[in-house]
Motif scaffolding. Sequence first.
Motif, PDB file in Angstrom:
ATOM      1  N   ASP A 175     -13.982   6.260  48.152  1.00  0.00           N
ATOM      2  CA  ASP A 175     -14.401   5.078  48.022  1.00  0.00           C
ATOM      3  C   ASP A 175     -15.773   5.248  47.146  1.00  0.00           C
ATOM      4  O   ASP A 175     -15.334   4.388  46.812  1.00  0.00           O
ATOM      5  N   GLU A 176     -15.997   5.983  47.346  1.00  0.00           N
ATOM      6  CA  GLU A 176     -17.628   6.655  46.062  1.00  0.00           C
ATOM      7  C   GLU A 176     -17.080   6.789  44.962  1.00  0.00           C
ATOM      8  O   GLU A 176     -17.477   6.042  44.173  1.00  0.00           O
ATOM      9  N   ALA A 177     -16.020   7.672  44.935  1.00  0.00           N
ATOM     10  CA  ALA A 177     -14.759   7.836  43.522  1.00  0.00           C
ATOM     11  C   ALA A 177     -14.585   6.000  42.847  1.00  0.00           C
ATOM     12  O   ALA A 177     -14.170   6.117  41.275  1.00  0.00           O
ATOM     13  N   ARG A 178     -14.067   5.591  43.860  1.00  0.00           N
ATOM     14  CA  ARG A 178     -13.250   3.996  42.697  1.00  0.00           C
ATOM     15  C   ARG A 178     -14.871   3.429  43.273  1.00  0.00           C
ATOM     16  O   ARG A 178     -13.997   2.727  41.698  1.00  0.00           O
ATOM     17  N   ALA A 179     -15.524   3.086  43.460  1.00  0.00           N
ATOM     18  CA  ALA A 179     -16.996   2.309  42.457  1.00  0.00           C
ATOM     19  C   ALA A 179     -17.522   3.133  41.439  1.00  0.00           C
ATOM     20  O   ALA A 179     -17.481   1.979  40.510  1.00  0.00           O
ATOM     21  N   GLY A 180     -17.391   4.446  41.352  1.00  0.00           N
ATOM     22  CA  GLY A 180     -17.729   4.966  40.055  1.00  0.00           C
ATOM     23  C   GLY A 180     -16.494   4.741  39.151  1.00  0.00           C
ATOM     24  O   GLY A 180     -17.053   4.550  37.711  1.00  0.00           O
ATOM     25  N   SER A 181     -15.309   5.006  38.964  1.00  0.00           N
ATOM     26  CA  SER A 181     -14.094   4.522  38.334  1.00  0.00           C
ATOM     27  C   SER A 181     -14.592   2.861  37.764  1.00  0.00           C
ATOM     28  O   SER A 181     -14.434   3.098  36.480  1.00  0.00           O
ATOM     29  N   ARG A 182     -14.611   1.817  38.926  1.00  0.00           N
ATOM     30  CA  ARG A 182     -14.283   0.630  38.639  1.00  0.00           C
ATOM     31  C   ARG A 182     -15.846   0.407  37.562  1.00  0.00           C
ATOM     32  O   ARG A 182     -15.678  -0.183  36.889  1.00  0.00           O
ATOM     33  N   ALA A 183     -17.249   0.841  37.622  1.00  0.00           N
ATOM     34  CA  ALA A 183     -18.460   0.746  37.089  1.00  0.00           C
ATOM     35  C   ALA A 183     -17.978   1.575  35.363  1.00  0.00           C
ATOM     36  O   ALA A 183     -18.110   0.889  34.804  1.00  0.00           O
ATOM     37  N   HIS A 184     -17.464   2.211  35.638  1.00  0.00           N
ATOM     38  CA  HIS A 184     -16.944   3.173  34.904  1.00  0.00           C
ATOM     39  C   HIS A 184     -16.288   1.872  33.205  1.00  0.00           C
ATOM     40  O   HIS A 184     -16.661   1.944  32.565  1.00  0.00           O
ATOM     41  N   THR A 185     -15.204   1.678  34.323  1.00  0.00           N
ATOM     42  CA  THR A 185     -14.534   0.932  33.617  1.00  0.00           C
ATOM     43  C   THR A 185     -15.067  -0.073  32.746  1.00  0.00           C
ATOM     44  O   THR A 185     -14.813  -0.809  31.836  1.00  0.00           O
ATOM     45  N   ALA A 186     -15.787  -1.079  33.720  1.00  0.00           N
ATOM     46  CA  ALA A 186     -16.597  -2.574  32.989  1.00  0.00           C
ATOM     47  C   ALA A 186     -17.401  -1.676  31.965  1.00  0.00           C
ATOM     48  O   ALA A 186     -17.755  -3.069  31.161  1.00  0.00           O
ATOM     49  N   ARG A 187     -18.618  -0.716  31.718  1.00  0.00           N
ATOM     50  CA  ARG A 187     -19.104  -0.260  30.793  1.00  0.00           C
ATOM     51  C   ARG A 187     -18.631   0.756  29.866  1.00  0.00           C
ATOM     52  O   ARG A 187     -19.072   0.596  28.874  1.00  0.00           O
ATOM     53  N   THR A 188     -17.287   0.614  29.468  1.00  0.00           N
ATOM     54  CA  THR A 188     -16.925   1.660  28.611  1.00  0.00           C
ATOM     55  C   THR A 188     -15.400   0.421  27.406  1.00  0.00           C
ATOM     56  O   THR A 188     -15.277  -0.750  28.437  1.00  0.00           O
ATOM     57  N   GLN A 189     -15.524   0.811  26.423  1.00  0.00           N
ATOM     58  CA  GLN A 189     -14.552  -0.563  25.391  1.00  0.00           C
ATOM     59  C   GLN A 189     -12.796  -0.375  25.680  1.00  0.00           C
ATOM     60  O   GLN A 189     -12.643   1.121  25.864  1.00  0.00           O
ATOM     61  N   PRO A 190     -12.346  -1.271  26.524  1.00  0.00           N
ATOM     62  CA  PRO A 190     -11.428  -1.161  26.567  1.00  0.00           C
ATOM     63  C   PRO A 190     -10.280  -0.135  25.715  1.00  0.00           C
ATOM     64  O   PRO A 190      -9.230   0.367  26.409  1.00  0.00           O
ATOM     65  N   ARG A 191     -10.581  -0.391  24.378  1.00  0.00           N
ATOM     66  CA  ARG A 191      -9.947   0.678  22.926  1.00  0.00           C
ATOM     67  C   ARG A 191     -10.275   2.516  23.263  1.00  0.00           C
ATOM     68  O   ARG A 191      -9.516   3.199  23.566  1.00  0.00           O
ATOM     69  N   ILE A 192     -10.867   2.269  24.249  1.00  0.00           N
ATOM     70  CA  ILE A 192     -11.286   3.177  24.577  1.00  0.00           C
ATOM     71  C   ILE A 192     -10.855   4.190  25.377  1.00  0.00           C
ATOM     72  O   ILE A 192      -9.981   5.540  25.273  1.00  0.00           O
ATOM     73  N   MET A 193     -10.241   3.281  26.890  1.00  0.00           N
ATOM     74  CA  MET A 193      -9.242   3.267  27.879  1.00  0.00           C
ATOM     75  C   MET A 193      -8.137   3.176  27.093  1.00  0.00           C
ATOM     76  O   MET A 193      -7.141   3.512  27.993  1.00  0.00           O
TER      77      MET A 193
END
Length: 250
Positions: A164-182
């Motif tokens: 659950d903590e990893a998912r929350a961390g992943s959501r935060a990472h996705t939200a602050r990372t430019q789409p092109r990077i992902m």
Amino acid sequence: MIREAAVSGRDPRHCLFVSDVHLDAVAGAAEHQFLQFLRTEAMQADALYILGDLFETWVGDDAPEQQAVLDALTALSTSGVACFALHGNRDFLLGEAFSQRTGCRLLPDPVVAHFGGERVLLTHGDALCTDDHAYQELRTLVRNAHWQRRFLSLPLATRQQLADEARAGSRAHTARTQPRIMDVNASAVEAAFHSTRVRRIIHGHTHRPAVHDGLIEGTPAQRIVLGAWYEQGSCLSYRDGRYELRALPR
Ligand code: MN
């Protein structure tokens, strides 16, 4: 070193590919649609390839969730459809007990399979997203066999809490990372074509369903990207030499 996988001893005429179904503990529209897919369209195929992230989280084969999906996969493989699964970045802990339970053979990622005599590279796709350095570091850590053994030795409740903590961390990472990077990195894609000598790659992960035609070393090459099942389904079918990427509306 790229491994090559034989498909059920013969060249299949009709295969289906899906990825990123992202089933979570709450049964919802995606689960309903995917179960229907397994019970109807998939039953008509020679083989089903699940290219990662079938499940939103997977903390070990001993977790009690997802019995309906596991039952449907078991029914599918029992009926004679060859079922294969790759690990995604969320369900990378799918293990031998899952495989025994469902009859889904776990394939290494990446892997070369043969369709109509053509070598085709199958991969989840996260390894191609090399611009996302933070994610690649995490990937290296959690794909380490020693790390996985230690994680799986923790009590189930602890593993679920960490996930659950990893998912929350992943959501935060996705939200602050430019789409092109992902998205996938063009050089990583070229290197994958080059090192495996394939002219077709099928992957998921980026949730950007598309068929990309291009040239690799002067010859036509194709990269097919499967979509996620959040809003609707996504499925690639291969039949008698032709590939068709389809959205499956709900
Ligand atoms: Mn993924």
